[in-house]
Every structure is written in structure tokens, then in C-alpha cells.
Write a protein that holds these residues in place. Structure first.
Motif, PDB file in Angstrom:
ATOM      1  N   ARG A 138      14.422  33.875  -7.505  1.00  0.00           N
ATOM      2  CA  ARG A 138      14.583  32.552  -8.116  1.00  0.00           C
ATOM      3  C   ARG A 138      13.902  31.489  -7.250  1.00  0.00           C
ATOM      4  NH1 ARG A 138      19.630  35.141  -9.013  1.00  0.00           N
ATOM      5  NH2 ARG A 138      20.426  34.397  -7.002  1.00  0.00           N
ATOM      6  N   PRO A 139      13.538  30.369  -7.857  1.00  0.00           N
ATOM      7  CA  PRO A 139      12.935  29.272  -7.085  1.00  0.00           C
ATOM      8  C   PRO A 139      13.840  28.848  -5.935  1.00  0.00           C
ATOM      9  CG  PRO A 139      12.724  28.853  -9.440  1.00  0.00           C
ATOM     10  CD  PRO A 139      13.611  30.051  -9.303  1.00  0.00           C
ATOM     11  N   GLY A 140      13.234  28.581  -4.787  1.00  0.00           N
ATOM     12  CA  GLY A 140      13.976  28.132  -3.627  1.00  0.00           C
ATOM     13  C   GLY A 140      14.502  29.239  -2.743  1.00  0.00           C
ATOM     14  N   LYS A 161       5.333  32.744  -4.410  1.00  0.00           N
ATOM     15  CA  LYS A 161       5.026  31.323  -4.261  1.00  0.00           C
ATOM     16  C   LYS A 161       4.861  30.646  -5.618  1.00  0.00           C
ATOM     17  CE  LYS A 161       4.359  29.170  -1.119  1.00  0.00           C
ATOM     18  NZ  LYS A 161       5.288  28.315  -0.314  1.00  0.00           N
ATOM     19  N   VAL A 163       6.444  31.079  -8.281  1.00  0.00           N
ATOM     20  CA  VAL A 163       7.719  30.743  -8.920  1.00  0.00           C
ATOM     21  C   VAL A 163       8.573  29.832  -8.036  1.00  0.00           C
ATOM     22  CG1 VAL A 163       7.706  32.879 -10.240  1.00  0.00           C
ATOM     23  CG2 VAL A 163       8.951  32.789  -8.072  1.00  0.00           C
ATOM     24  N   GLY A 164       8.020  29.387  -6.905  1.00  0.00           N
ATOM     25  CA  GLY A 164       8.722  28.426  -6.078  1.00  0.00           C
ATOM     26  C   GLY A 164       9.590  29.008  -4.993  1.00  0.00           C
ATOM     27  N   ALA A 165       9.321  30.256  -4.584  1.00  0.00           N
ATOM     28  CA  ALA A 165      10.069  30.852  -3.478  1.00  0.00           C
ATOM     29  C   ALA A 165       9.402  30.527  -2.150  1.00  0.00           C
ATOM     30  CB  ALA A 165      10.165  32.363  -3.659  1.00  0.00           C
TER      31      ALA A 165
END
Length: 325
Positions: A138-140, A161, A163-165
């Protein structure tokens, strides 16, 4: 046609370019004229006699290819002779032609040339199925990728990256780590000189990794569990560090963590088709937008696959090694 054969298991010299019968596409298959294939560590294991193809698969190595469709088997729809494609294979990529289940075909992404497209299917399917269909990144979240400079690693960095990881990697040496950083890796660990558990905890305020993608296996099991965050998920996809190790279930329970192990090659056709469809839906738009790209270290003539195997075994490459016609 010609293909790379393995008359007897052994070193790179065991690979022999030979005349073999032409494949015939069966029900639901297409025949692909191969433009390029790629070298994966599973090919090295097959050459050594440790990883035979699943029943019914081609006996020749090669888990992915790109090329053009030259014939359709019975029952195939949605594809036409002349289509440029890349494909996930159970074997047979090291050949001039290969029969492929239609569910394992992907169109060559816009902006990627036909040869380079051979670097995509195996890593895209492996990374998407494990990081997103199994571990549900999940993102973050923080994702630790072992072997960040490998073909799988370079794809995992980019997709995580995208997906915002936040991405941590292990790799051997400053040059490989620099390449990982170029692809977006945030936390860089030289496994030859640093302890990845200590470095990861220092970079995350002691929390650890929400997801670990592991190619090592037994050698890293205890340290990986130590490195996991609460509610963390680890997926083991390789066994370069052995197959047997003790697992501290108490540590796993205390973190409410999960450990999964997967393979791709021997999955049923319908499972592979579902993964390929997910890659086409989720990964191909990122490739076509330039946010994710295949990383190719070098190319070799298909007939000289032994040189490519030796290069992969040397441990100096970053990304994929391709075999071209």
C-alpha cells in the motif's frame, strides 16, 4: 528450427545450439517467432539439472520471450498472425520458435522495442503477483527488496515507487546501489559491509519493513523476521541461501506477521493467465507512460547463451541479460 539444448547438466558449456523439431501450437496456443529471450536464474538451475520444466512444457530453457505470432492454434481469439508480442513461458524461450498459451501473451508496450520487450514478462509477472497480489503493498509502506540490482529487483523498485511506497534495497557494492538509487530506491544497504536489519531499523525509526521480497531463503529467514514491522508480510521467491532454517514462531506471532512462499513457473494455466491479465491492466500503462522501464544490462546472440549464463553467474550485471536472434 534451432534451440539451446541441455544434453547433460553442467556449467555454461552444457548449453548446446542444436537442430530440434518445430513446435506445433495446440488448443488455445499460438506459435511465436522469437526475436529475443532473457536469462533468469531459473535457467541456470535448469542447466545444472536442479529445476526441470513442468510436465508438458518445452524442454528448452527460457521463461520469457518477445517476437511475432506466425500461427494460431485452435480456439485462439483476440490475436492475429503478425502481432508483436512478449510472453511468459514455462520453457522454450531459448529457441527460434515457441508455442505459447494465448493467456500468457502480452502486447509489446508502446515505446518499447521488440527486443527489449523480452526483458519484461517474467519480472513484471513475478513482482506484480508477489508484491501486490500476495503482499498487498500500500502507499506509504516500506518495502525491502533483496537483490535490488537483479532483474526482479530493478522492476520491484520501480513498481513499489509507482504506487507510493518507500523502498529499501540490498545489493553488493556502491555501483549497484547507485543504479538502485537511480531507479528510486530510498534506503541503500551494501550487504557485504552492512547489516540490513540494523540499517533498515535505523532508517524507519525502529519500525522495520512492512513488506519484504526475498530471493535468499534460509540464510536470511531469521533476520528477515527481525526486520519485519508489526503486521509485516514477507514473500520468499528464491532460495539462493538454502532451503532449511529455523523459524521463531514467537517472533512472528508477536509481530502478527505473515510469511508466504511462491513460484510462478509451475502454476496452472488459469493462474498464470490471471497474473498476465493483471500485469496488462496495471503495469503496462506505467511502462507506456515511462514511469516503469525495462533495465537491460547486455545482449548476447541466442546461439551464445553459454556466455550470457557465465555473465549472470559472475554477479556483475544490473537488470536483465537478453538473448537475441
Amino acid at each position: 528450427m534451432h534451440a539451446i539444448t541441455i544434453p547433460q547438466p553442467g556449467g555454461p558449456e552444457a548449453l548446446v545450439w542444436a537442430d530440434v523439431p518445430d513446435p506445433v501450437p495446440g488448443e488455445g496456443e499460438v506459435l511465436v517467432e522469437v526475436a529475443a529471450s532473457a536469462v533468469n536464474r531459473a535457467d541456470l538451475l535448469q542447466r545444472q539439472g536442479f529445476y526441470n520444466p513442468p510436465p508438458g512444457a518445452s524442454p528448452y530453457p527460457g521463461l520469457e520471450c518477445s517476437g511475432r505470432i506466425t500461427a494460431l492454434g485452435p480456439g485462439v481469439t483476440g490475436w492475429a498472425v503478425g502481432d508483436e508480442v512478449c510472453a511468459l513461458l514455462s520453457g522454450g524461450g531459448y529457441a527460434e520458435r515457441v508455442a505459447v498459451p494465448a493467456g500468457q501473451l502480452l502486447p509489446v508496450p508502446e515505446g518499447v522495442d521488440l527486443v527489449t520487450a523480452a526483458a519484461l514478462p517474467e519480472v513484471a509477472c513475478t513482482v506484480w503477483s508477489n508484491l501486490f497480489m500476495v503482499a498487498h503493498v500500500r502507499p506509504g509502506e516500506t518495502v525491502l527488496v533483496h537483490g535490488g540490482a537483479s532483474g526482479i529487483g530493478t522492476m520491484a523498485i520501480q513498481l513499489a515507487k509507482a504506487v507510493g511506497a518507500r523502498v529499501a534495497v540490498t545489493a553488493g557494492g556502491k555501483e549497484k546501489l547507485a543504479r538502485c538509487a537511480e531507479l528510486g530506491a530510498d534506503i541503500l544497504v551494501d550487504y557485504r559491509e552492512q547489516d540490513f536489519v540494523e540499517e533498515l531499523k535505523a532508517a524507519t525509526g525502529g519500525a522495520g519493513a512492512d513488506v519484504i521480497l526475498d530471493i535468499i531463503g534460509a540464510k536470511y529467514l531469521a533476520r528477515n523476521v527481525d526486520a519485519l514491522a508489526v503486521n509485516g508480510r514477507m514473500v520468499v521467491i528464491g532460495l539462493q541461501g538454502g532451503v532449511k532454517a529455523e523459524l521463531n514462531l514467537g517472533a512472528l506471532l508477536a509481530k502478527r506477521a505473515a510469511v508466504a512462499g511462491t513460484t510462478l513457473r509451475a502454476r496452472p494455466l488459469e493462474e498464470k493467465a490471471a497474473i498476465v491479465a493483471a500485469v496488462r491492466e496495471h503495469v503496462w500503462p506505467l511502462v507506456e507512460a515511462g514511469r516503469v522501464r525495462p533495465v537491460v544490462h547486455a545482449t548476447f546472440p541466442l546461439a551464445e547463451a553459454s556466455a550470457a549464463h557465465a555473465a549472470l553467474e559472475s554477479g556483475t550485471s544490473v537488470g536483465k541479460l537478453l538473448l537475441t536472434r
